[in-house]
Design a protein around this motif. Sequence first.
Motif, PDB file in Angstrom:
ATOM      1  N   MET A 102       0.811  -1.212   0.000  1.00  0.00           N
ATOM      2  CA  MET A 102       0.000   0.000   0.000  1.00  0.00           C
ATOM      3  C   MET A 102       0.851   1.271   0.000  1.00  0.00           C
ATOM      4  SD  MET A 102      -2.464  -1.558   2.965  1.00  0.00           S
ATOM      5  CE  MET A 102      -3.217  -0.017   3.430  1.00  0.00           C
ATOM      6  N   TRP A 105       1.940   2.911  -3.337  1.00  0.00           N
ATOM      7  CA  TRP A 105       0.824   3.523  -4.067  1.00  0.00           C
ATOM      8  C   TRP A 105       0.445   4.866  -3.442  1.00  0.00           C
ATOM      9  CZ3 TRP A 105       0.146   1.525  -8.579  1.00  0.00           C
ATOM     10  CH2 TRP A 105       0.277   0.155  -8.798  1.00  0.00           C
ATOM     11  N   GLN A 106       0.638   4.976  -2.138  1.00  0.00           N
ATOM     12  CA  GLN A 106       0.324   6.223  -1.436  1.00  0.00           C
ATOM     13  C   GLN A 106       1.410   7.282  -1.609  1.00  0.00           C
ATOM     14  OE1 GLN A 106      -0.043   4.067   2.298  1.00  0.00           O
ATOM     15  NE2 GLN A 106      -2.180   4.658   2.482  1.00  0.00           N
ATOM     16  N   GLY A 317      -3.538  -1.667  -5.527  1.00  0.00           N
ATOM     17  CA  GLY A 317      -3.257  -0.505  -6.358  1.00  0.00           C
ATOM     18  C   GLY A 317      -4.472  -0.090  -7.176  1.00  0.00           C
ATOM     19  N   MET A 320      -7.072   1.474  -4.787  1.00  0.00           N
ATOM     20  CA  MET A 320      -6.657   2.797  -4.316  1.00  0.00           C
ATOM     21  C   MET A 320      -6.784   3.841  -5.410  1.00  0.00           C
ATOM     22  SD  MET A 320      -3.418   1.659  -1.933  1.00  0.00           S
ATOM     23  CE  MET A 320      -3.143   3.245  -1.161  1.00  0.00           C
ATOM     24  N   LYS A 321      -6.503   3.469  -6.636  1.00  0.00           N
ATOM     25  CA  LYS A 321      -6.666   4.406  -7.748  1.00  0.00           C
ATOM     26  C   LYS A 321      -8.123   4.757  -7.962  1.00  0.00           C
ATOM     27  CE  LYS A 321      -2.438   3.134 -10.230  1.00  0.00           C
ATOM     28  NZ  LYS A 321      -1.859   2.478 -11.435  1.00  0.00           N
ATOM     29  N   ALA A 326      -4.626   6.832  -4.229  1.00  0.00           N
ATOM     30  CA  ALA A 326      -3.263   6.587  -4.723  1.00  0.00           C
ATOM     31  C   ALA A 326      -2.626   7.886  -5.171  1.00  0.00           C
ATOM     32  CB  ALA A 326      -3.286   5.589  -5.872  1.00  0.00           C
TER      33      ALA A 326
END
Length: 328
Positions: A102, A105-106, A317, A320-321, A326
């Motif tokens: 995670m 991606w952050q 990913g 989150m996008k 993201a």
Amino acid sequence: MKRRTLLTAATAIAALGLVGTGTAMAQSSYPERPIQMIVPWGAGGGTDAVGRIFASLLQEELGKPVNVVNRTGGSGVVGHSAIATAPADGYTIGTMTIEIDMMHWQGLTELTYKDYDILALVNADPAGVMVSSDSPYNTLQELLEAIKTEPKGTFKASGTGQGGIWHLALAGWLISEGLPPDQVTWVPSQGAAPGLTDMVAGGVDIVPSSLAEGRSLIEAGRVRPLASMSTERQALFPDVPTLKEVTGVDWTMAAWRTIVAPAGLPDDVKTKLAAAVEKAFNSDEYQNFMKERGFGIRWAGPADATAAIGEDDANLGKVMKEAGLAAN
């Protein structure tokens, strides 16, 4: 002169043989000194508990001290970085958690699971769907139909911070059902315990944390588990169906823990460590320790664990996008 040359050559060959033997002996003698086990989270938590039981069991198996060091900070970045950047010599290992899938991606770090030699996946606690015992929804299907028909934001959920693993578990489930990831409003909390307390008090409607975290309230009759985000029913909760059983979706998610080392371990060291980790996992001490605490037990060796973690990385990913969480 010729005889002397032949003797010199023979001596050199013999010397090389001795060097080779010495190298082999040095490699096979691992470990020769204490090993450091880095835990990226604070003392007293679940990851710390898993790290410490493994340190104890590996110490017995390897015959050298395995010292636990908690390296906290940066939402897990500090500790995970300390593991990845240590010399790849087998004297630094660590507990890597799902946050590695995670953080990058952050935009918190460039580290990914590829920066580690993954020795084994040793624990997984699948997300669940829980409501309070006085909720009008007795099944997951009833809850899902209400979420679909009521206006966006009618339902509220909690159990971790914004963008935390349980938030992503819920968002991923909603996406798999063809709903926007924010169809249910997320209320950030400091973890599953305060989220569950808030739900029982009527502040939120859903907590998608692991069923293990809700176990005491489930057994007390204050929380109703509707489903598990696992591939099969959990042994501790055999009456709770999986998402796929109820709605047919393939979405699964679990918070997992692994035993890892920096990428690039010598083959013989990696083989010895992996074998020691597997033996520790299969020990009665570890199995009983995990069951007593309600932790999910899951095994995957180096290749299978790496593949599973890579799959979670891609899935998280994507979620989150879609959820706007993201940075890249």
